[in-house]
Design a protein around this motif. Structure first.
Motif: not given
Length: 251
Positions: A201, A223-225, A228
């Motif tokens: 991530e 990477e938050e989601s 994103e």
């Protein structure tokens, strides 16, 4: 502990972009405003006398800390897309990071990738190439870069070209991500593969110069989601060293 500790600790400075005496068409101004929409930096437009046309400033606490031409920003980020870097159309020596973009350090940006956005991630891609270019130009020091999946080094033509050139340089190169690529037996690149959160991530490019050097620079995004990201970059030697030491210990 994770790489997130560094992102959470960033205290975003209050800086703004100011366009002086714009002569460029209105769509160019809108593109600039869109590039930084929903980010912690304002874009203003001011008409002054004798300051020159199409000048862009970075202003912090009422002080001008950097200036570039609007044309430089068009060439670097407004009129291009990430394909320039993915396909290798823009070579390592051709990377240009205008002064006003360089001075957006330690500001956390929230960015979306394709297909949600065609251009938001371009800023961090450009800074990543700038850091890789710094390592290549210095011909010394250590570069650490993560790819989520190491296969991207081979799958993306532009990335493969960059790391072949770095492999040929006297730079200590370390790459991180999920397994999927092995360098050739002649390569001096060191791989670090894993499936932990920091491998899967994170997006980082960290350059540390030899002892006594002053070219410290690091980018870190998480990477938050799916697709994103929140990320920043810094030139602060103490912070670059802290990020570098964490990567050495944990990855």
């Amino acid at each position: 502990m994770s790489l997130r500790q560094f992102l959470d600790a960033i205290e975003s400075p209050e800086r703004s972009l100011v366009v002086l005496d714009r002569d460029a068409p209105e769509p160019v101004q809108r593109m600039l405003e869109k590039t930084f929409a929903d980010q912690p930096i304002d874009v203003d437009e001011v008409d002054l006398v004798d300051e020159g046309e199409d000048v862009v400033l970075i202003v912090e606490d009422g002080t001008v800390v950097a200036r570039s031409s609007l044309r430089d920003l068009q060439d670097a980020i407004l009129m291009v897309n990430s394909d320039l870097f993915v396909t290798g159309a823009r070579q390592l020596e051709d990377v240009e990071l205008p002064a006003v973009l360089q001075e957006l350090d330690e500001i956390p940006f929230f960015l979306r990738g394709y297909p949600e956005s065609h251009s938001e991630k371009l800023l961090l891609i450009l800074v990543s190439r700038y850091i890789e270019q710094t390592a290549w130009e210095q011909q010394s020091g250590t570069l650490r870069a993560s790819f989520q999946s190491l296969s991207r080094i081979e799958d993306e033509i532009g990335t493969h070209q960059v790391y072949r050139r770095l492999d040929d340089a006297p730079v200590d190169v370390h790459v991180y991500g999920a397994p999927g690529w092995e360098p050739s037996p002649q390569s001096t690149i060191t791989i670090h593969a894993g499936y932990e959160q920091d491998f899967l991530e994170s997006w980082f490019v960290v350059y540390t110069p030899p002892a006594g050097g002053d070219e410290h620079v690091a980018l870190l995004a998480l990477e938050e989601s799916p697709n994103e990201w929140t990320g920043f970059w810094t030139y602060r030697p103490s912070l670059v060293d802290e990020i570098n030491e964490y990567i050495i210990r944990q990855l």
